[in-house]
Design a protein around this motif. Structure first.
Motif, PDB file in Angstrom:
ATOM      1  N   PHE A 109       0.837  -1.216   0.000  1.00 29.25           N
ATOM      2  CA  PHE A 109       0.000   0.000   0.000  1.00 29.25           C
ATOM      3  C   PHE A 109       0.868   1.261   0.000  1.00 29.25           C
ATOM      4  CE2 PHE A 109      -1.981   3.409   2.437  1.00 29.25           C
ATOM      5  CZ  PHE A 109      -3.121   3.632   1.697  1.00 29.25           C
ATOM      6  N   CYS A 110       1.939   1.275   0.822  1.00 31.14           N
ATOM      7  CA  CYS A 110       2.809   2.450   0.884  1.00 31.14           C
ATOM      8  C   CYS A 110       3.494   2.705  -0.456  1.00 31.14           C
ATOM      9  CB  CYS A 110       3.850   2.266   1.978  1.00 31.14           C
ATOM     10  SG  CYS A 110       3.148   2.297   3.647  1.00 31.14           S
ATOM     11  N   CYS A 111       3.920   1.629  -1.123  1.00 30.86           N
ATOM     12  CA  CYS A 111       4.542   1.799  -2.442  1.00 30.86           C
ATOM     13  C   CYS A 111       3.547   2.366  -3.444  1.00 30.86           C
ATOM     14  CB  CYS A 111       5.092   0.455  -2.922  1.00 30.86           C
ATOM     15  SG  CYS A 111       6.485  -0.170  -1.944  1.00 30.86           S
ATOM     16  N   CYS A 112       2.330   1.851  -3.436  1.00 26.21           N
ATOM     17  CA  CYS A 112       1.299   2.362  -4.350  1.00 26.21           C
ATOM     18  C   CYS A 112       0.943   3.812  -4.022  1.00 26.21           C
ATOM     19  CB  CYS A 112       0.056   1.488  -4.293  1.00 26.21           C
ATOM     20  SG  CYS A 112       0.300  -0.191  -4.918  1.00 26.21           S
ATOM     21  N   ALA A 113       0.890   4.127  -2.727  1.00 29.61           N
ATOM     22  CA  ALA A 113       0.569   5.503  -2.328  1.00 29.61           C
ATOM     23  C   ALA A 113       1.657   6.468  -2.769  1.00 29.61           C
ATOM     24  CB  ALA A 113       0.378   5.567  -0.817  1.00 29.61           C
ATOM     25  N   LEU A 114       2.929   6.079  -2.612  1.00 32.11           N
ATOM     26  CA  LEU A 114       4.023   6.934  -3.073  1.00 32.11           C
ATOM     27  C   LEU A 114       3.973   7.123  -4.579  1.00 32.11           C
ATOM     28  CD1 LEU A 114       6.969   5.627  -0.839  1.00 32.11           C
ATOM     29  CD2 LEU A 114       5.740   7.791  -0.643  1.00 32.11           C
ATOM     30  N   SER A 115       3.631   6.067  -5.312  1.00 34.29           N
ATOM     31  CA  SER A 115       3.496   6.192  -6.767  1.00 34.29           C
ATOM     32  C   SER A 115       2.372   7.154  -7.137  1.00 34.29           C
ATOM     33  CB  SER A 115       3.224   4.809  -7.382  1.00 34.29           C
ATOM     34  OG  SER A 115       4.265   3.911  -7.081  1.00 34.29           O
ATOM     35  N   CYS A 116       1.270   7.075  -6.383  1.00 32.27           N
ATOM     36  CA  CYS A 116       0.146   7.993  -6.645  1.00 32.27           C
ATOM     37  C   CYS A 116       0.560   9.444  -6.392  1.00 32.27           C
ATOM     38  CB  CYS A 116      -1.030   7.605  -5.749  1.00 32.27           C
ATOM     39  SG  CYS A 116      -2.443   8.717  -5.886  1.00 32.27           S
ATOM     40  N   ILE A 117       1.266   9.691  -5.290  1.00 34.89           N
ATOM     41  CA  ILE A 117       1.713  11.051  -4.986  1.00 34.89           C
ATOM     42  C   ILE A 117       2.683  11.552  -6.051  1.00 34.89           C
ATOM     43  CG2 ILE A 117       3.027  12.440  -3.322  1.00 34.89           C
ATOM     44  CD1 ILE A 117       1.885  10.650  -1.123  1.00 34.89           C
ATOM     45  N   LEU A 118       3.563  10.669  -6.530  1.00 34.79           N
ATOM     46  CA  LEU A 118       4.504  11.057  -7.580  1.00 34.79           C
ATOM     47  C   LEU A 118       3.768  11.444  -8.864  1.00 34.79           C
ATOM     48  CD1 LEU A 118       7.412  11.332  -8.568  1.00 34.79           C
ATOM     49  CD2 LEU A 118       7.369   8.892  -9.174  1.00 34.79           C
ATOM     50  N   VAL A 119       2.712  10.704  -9.191  1.00 33.07           N
ATOM     51  CA  VAL A 119       1.920  11.040 -10.382  1.00 33.07           C
ATOM     52  C   VAL A 119       1.266  12.413 -10.223  1.00 33.07           C
ATOM     53  CG1 VAL A 119      -0.144  10.403 -11.699  1.00 33.07           C
ATOM     54  CG2 VAL A 119       1.537   8.668 -11.105  1.00 33.07           C
ATOM     55  N   LEU A 120       0.720  12.669  -9.043  1.00 32.82           N
ATOM     56  CA  LEU A 120       0.090  13.974  -8.808  1.00 32.82           C
ATOM     57  C   LEU A 120       1.096  15.110  -8.920  1.00 32.82           C
ATOM     58  CD1 LEU A 120      -2.295  13.148  -5.811  1.00 32.82           C
ATOM     59  CD2 LEU A 120      -2.862  13.308  -8.234  1.00 32.82           C
ATOM     60  N   LEU A 121       2.311  14.898  -8.396  1.00 35.57           N
ATOM     61  CA  LEU A 121       3.348  15.932  -8.505  1.00 35.57           C
ATOM     62  C   LEU A 121       3.763  16.152  -9.959  1.00 35.57           C
ATOM     63  CD1 LEU A 121       5.595  15.042  -5.428  1.00 35.57           C
ATOM     64  CD2 LEU A 121       4.048  16.990  -5.674  1.00 35.57           C
ATOM     65  N   GLY A 144      -6.779  12.705 -23.122  1.00 31.49           N
ATOM     66  CA  GLY A 144      -5.923  11.530 -23.178  1.00 31.49           C
ATOM     67  C   GLY A 144      -5.092  11.371 -21.924  1.00 31.49           C
ATOM     68  N   LEU A 145      -4.544  12.496 -21.437  1.00 29.97           N
ATOM     69  CA  LEU A 145      -3.752  12.447 -20.205  1.00 29.97           C
ATOM     70  C   LEU A 145      -4.630  12.088 -19.013  1.00 29.97           C
ATOM     71  CD1 LEU A 145      -1.058  12.908 -18.804  1.00 29.97           C
ATOM     72  CD2 LEU A 145      -1.666  15.333 -18.591  1.00 29.97           C
ATOM     73  N   ALA A 146      -5.860  12.625 -18.974  1.00 35.57           N
ATOM     74  CA  ALA A 146      -6.761  12.321 -17.860  1.00 35.57           C
ATOM     75  C   ALA A 146      -7.111  10.836 -17.838  1.00 35.57           C
ATOM     76  CB  ALA A 146      -8.022  13.177 -17.967  1.00 35.57           C
ATOM     77  N   ARG A 147      -7.379  10.268 -19.009  1.00 32.09           N
ATOM     78  CA  ARG A 147      -7.715   8.846 -19.063  1.00 32.09           C
ATOM     79  C   ARG A 147      -6.521   7.984 -18.699  1.00 32.09           C
ATOM     80  NH1 ARG A 147     -11.489   8.526 -24.562  1.00 32.09           N
ATOM     81  NH2 ARG A 147     -13.324   9.543 -23.629  1.00 32.09           N
ATOM     82  N   ALA A 148      -5.340   8.377 -19.164  1.00 28.94           N
ATOM     83  CA  ALA A 148      -4.141   7.605 -18.824  1.00 28.94           C
ATOM     84  C   ALA A 148      -3.900   7.630 -17.318  1.00 28.94           C
ATOM     85  CB  ALA A 148      -2.939   8.174 -19.569  1.00 28.94           C
ATOM     86  N   THR A 149      -4.085   8.786 -16.694  1.00 28.43           N
ATOM     87  CA  THR A 149      -3.911   8.885 -15.247  1.00 28.43           C
ATOM     88  C   THR A 149      -4.928   8.003 -14.524  1.00 28.43           C
ATOM     89  OG1 THR A 149      -3.146  11.163 -15.513  1.00 28.43           O
ATOM     90  CG2 THR A 149      -3.797  10.484 -13.314  1.00 28.43           C
TER      91      THR A 149
END
Length: 590
Positions: free
Chosen positions: A532-544, A559-564
């Motif tokens: 979960f922590c790894c996935c959460a860090l990946s999510c935060i990195l995507v948002l940044l 396209g970017l919204a759908r990819a995200t």
């Protein structure tokens, strides 16, 4: 000169055939004592009378007034002024009449006088809105008022109200011992109301204060003005709305249609205030006018803007009655009228839960509405048990809602566990899939709504982080605290207690031989939390990355919204998949 002036007044008042001795006697009676003329003056007067000679103005100098001081006669102030400072007229009135007044600071008769006037343009134009005029207003003796008329021009052009002024100047009086001045209204401000437009509606007062009379119903008439035009027939709808005052208890609810005929510039709406005997400081309710017809609009500068107009009625407290009952009511602070309304609202909750409102539904919509109503009616009835927010300032509703949420969450957890057992799914997988979906889908839809309606992503993402914070810190911390307090209160336990059976063969018995300790055994939570922590860090990195390169955490290019979206859904599937693999690899029983 003073004697000549007095002689002229006496001759005009009593006739020209009065002898000189009679004239002097009248002067004494009306203007005070005068000194007797000398023998030379009498001889000259007799000679002029014998030969028919005219009386010279210089003769008056030989008869001085006895009561004059060395400083000369006292001055009299004569003022010229308009009766009012402001005037209004319709542009179709043809003529505007203004009254000019003359007054004195003594009781002495007024002689002749005059004052000049002139019109001055402001926004009204000469030969377009009115005819410019200037001249002299003559006052005869003892005249105190004169009428001035100004020509007003009518046109078919729609325009805002226009203004012009009329000024008084150069006052003159015929009294030698008087000073002519201008009074308190030397300038009249005139407004020409355009009656070619339909008009704008507004309340005369945006707030009206009413005093409770404690004895009988009190009728309050609220005036609605029609401004900037009065052409044609118009109407609007009106209705009252509760504030802290409640209809049926504080006032009689009223609604209807207000109509104004052609050239009618104001109308009244009557509201009945009930004799409640108020002991609080005040209560308020509102009167709305809206849905204007006939081309009329509402004044944009008033409360409500162009859509409607609002008048706030404040019902005040009678101070004497308040003091009389204040001590008695200190022990009864509950607003019983609000409790009556609360009971009515609670009853309406059950009515709405059982009966379907189908006024606007028809066809397939009606069938679908009935199907979903029958399916959800048991839940509606259960949630109708929640008290309305009228009780205890809303706290009772808040606390019972939390209890209901806890009960529903426990029910969903048990049903999900049973469902997992039926399909041979371990509890750990049931918790991260079925239970998690059941409790988090409402948050998902709430975040979607926030993302669509708010200008920023703060509310959408904050809802997710806030929900998880409550789940982790409160959802785990609060029940664990209750469990720890409970077991600590029990103290040492006998060896036959179920606590020893539950932890038999575990190091907990060795560590706590007396029992009575709240223990939560660790399972395969470590691997799940790590994923979960790894996935959460990946999510935060995507948002940044989206903030740095796409300009925002949500939305943007389709396209970017759908990819995200696909990436974030993939993170959830990866988390569930890896966690389930770890659980199944240990062959945990159901």
């Amino acid at each position: 000169q003073e004697i000549a002036t007095m002689r002229m007044r006496i001759l005009k008042k009593h006739g020209t055939g009065i002898p000189d001795d009679k004239v002097m006697k009248l002067i004494k009676e009306e203007f005070g004592a005068v000194e007797e003329p000398s023998r030379a003056a009498r001889r000259m007067a007799a000679t002029e009378k014998l030969f028919g000679g005219g009386r010279r103005k210089s003769d008056s100098k030989i008869v001085p007034i006895q009561n004059l001081t060395d400083e000369g006669p006292a001055q009299t102030n004569v003022t010229f002024t308009f009766e009012h400072m402001e005037y209004s007229c319709l542009e179709s009135c043809d003529r505007l009449e203004l009254m000019i007044c003359r007054d004195s600071d003594t009781t002495a008769p007024l002689g002749k006088g005059s004052v000049m006037y002139r019109t001055v343009e402001v926004t009204a134009k000469d030969k377009k809105d009115f005819i410019a005029s200037e001249g002299v207003i003559e006052f005869d003796e003892d005249d105190t008022e004169k009428l001035l008329m100004i020509k007003i021009l009518d046109d078919d052009e729609h325009e805002p109200d226009t203004y012009f002024n009329i000024e008084l100047h150069s006052p003159v009086t015929g009294d030698f011992n008087a000073v002519a001045t201008l009074g308190k209204n030397p300038t009249a401000h005139v407004r020409i109301v355009d009656d070619d437009a339909v008009g704008v509606l507004a309340f005369r007062h945006s707030e009206i204060k009413v005093k409770d009379d404690f004895t009988d119903d009190k009728v309050v008439n609220i005036t609605v003005l029609r401004q900037a035009g009065a052409k044609g027939k118009i109407s609007c709808e009106y209705h009252t709305e509760d504030g802290t005052a409640i209809h049926g208890i504080d006032y009689d609810e009223t609604s209807g249609t207000l109509e104004l005929d052609d050239q009618e510039t104001e109308a009244e709406i009557s509201v009945v205030i009930k004799p409640k005997g108020r002991t609080d400081s005040f209560s308020i309710f509102r009167l709305y006018i809206e849905e204007a017809s006939g081309g009329a609009t509402f004044a944009a500068h008033t409360d409500g803007g162009e859509e409607c107009c609002i008048c706030t009625i404040v019902i005040g407290t009678d101070t004497v009655e308040k003091r009389r009952t204040e001590k008695f009511l200190q022990a009864f602070k509950v607003n019983w009228e609000v409790q009556v309304m609360a009971r009515e609202n609670w009853k309406d909750q059950f009515i709405d839960a059982i009966f379907l409102q189908t006024e606007e539904a028809e066809g397939c919509e009606l069938v679908t509405a009935w199907v979903f109503h029958i399916i959800t009616m048991p839940w509606k009835v259960i949630f109708a048990l929640l008290p309305p927010v009228d009780y205890c300032g809303g706290w009772l509703c808040f606390l019972t809602s939390l209890m209901m949420i806890g009960a529903v969450t426990a029910l969903i957890g048990d049903l999900a566990e049973l469902c997992g057992c039926v399909v041979n799914m371990p509890d750990a997988i049931t918790a991260i899939s079925l239970v998690a979906l059941g409790t988090s889908l409402p948050d998902t839809f709430a975040s979607k709504t926030a993302a669509e309606q708010d200008p920023t992503a703060d509310a959408s993402i904050g809802n997710v982080t806030g929900s998880n914070s409550v789940n982790v810190f409160l959802g785990l911390g609060f029940p664990w605290t209750i469990g720890a307090v409970y077991w600590a209160a029990l103290g040492a336990l006998p060896t036959t207690h179920p606590w020893f059976e539950k932890y038999a063969g575990n190091s907990v018995i060795t560590d706590y031989p007396s029992g009575g300790v709240f223990v939560v055994l660790g399972g395969n939570l470590g691997f799940s939390v790590a994923v979960f922590c790894c996935c959460a860090l990946s999510c935060i990195l995507v948002l940044l990355l989206r903030r740095w390169f796409a300009g925002g955490e949500l939305g943007g290019h389709r396209g970017l919204a759908r990819a995200t979206s696909c990436f974030l859904v993939g993170l959830w599937l990866l988390y569930v998949g890896l966690s389930s693999w770890n659980v199944l690899s240990e062959d945990s029983p159901c």
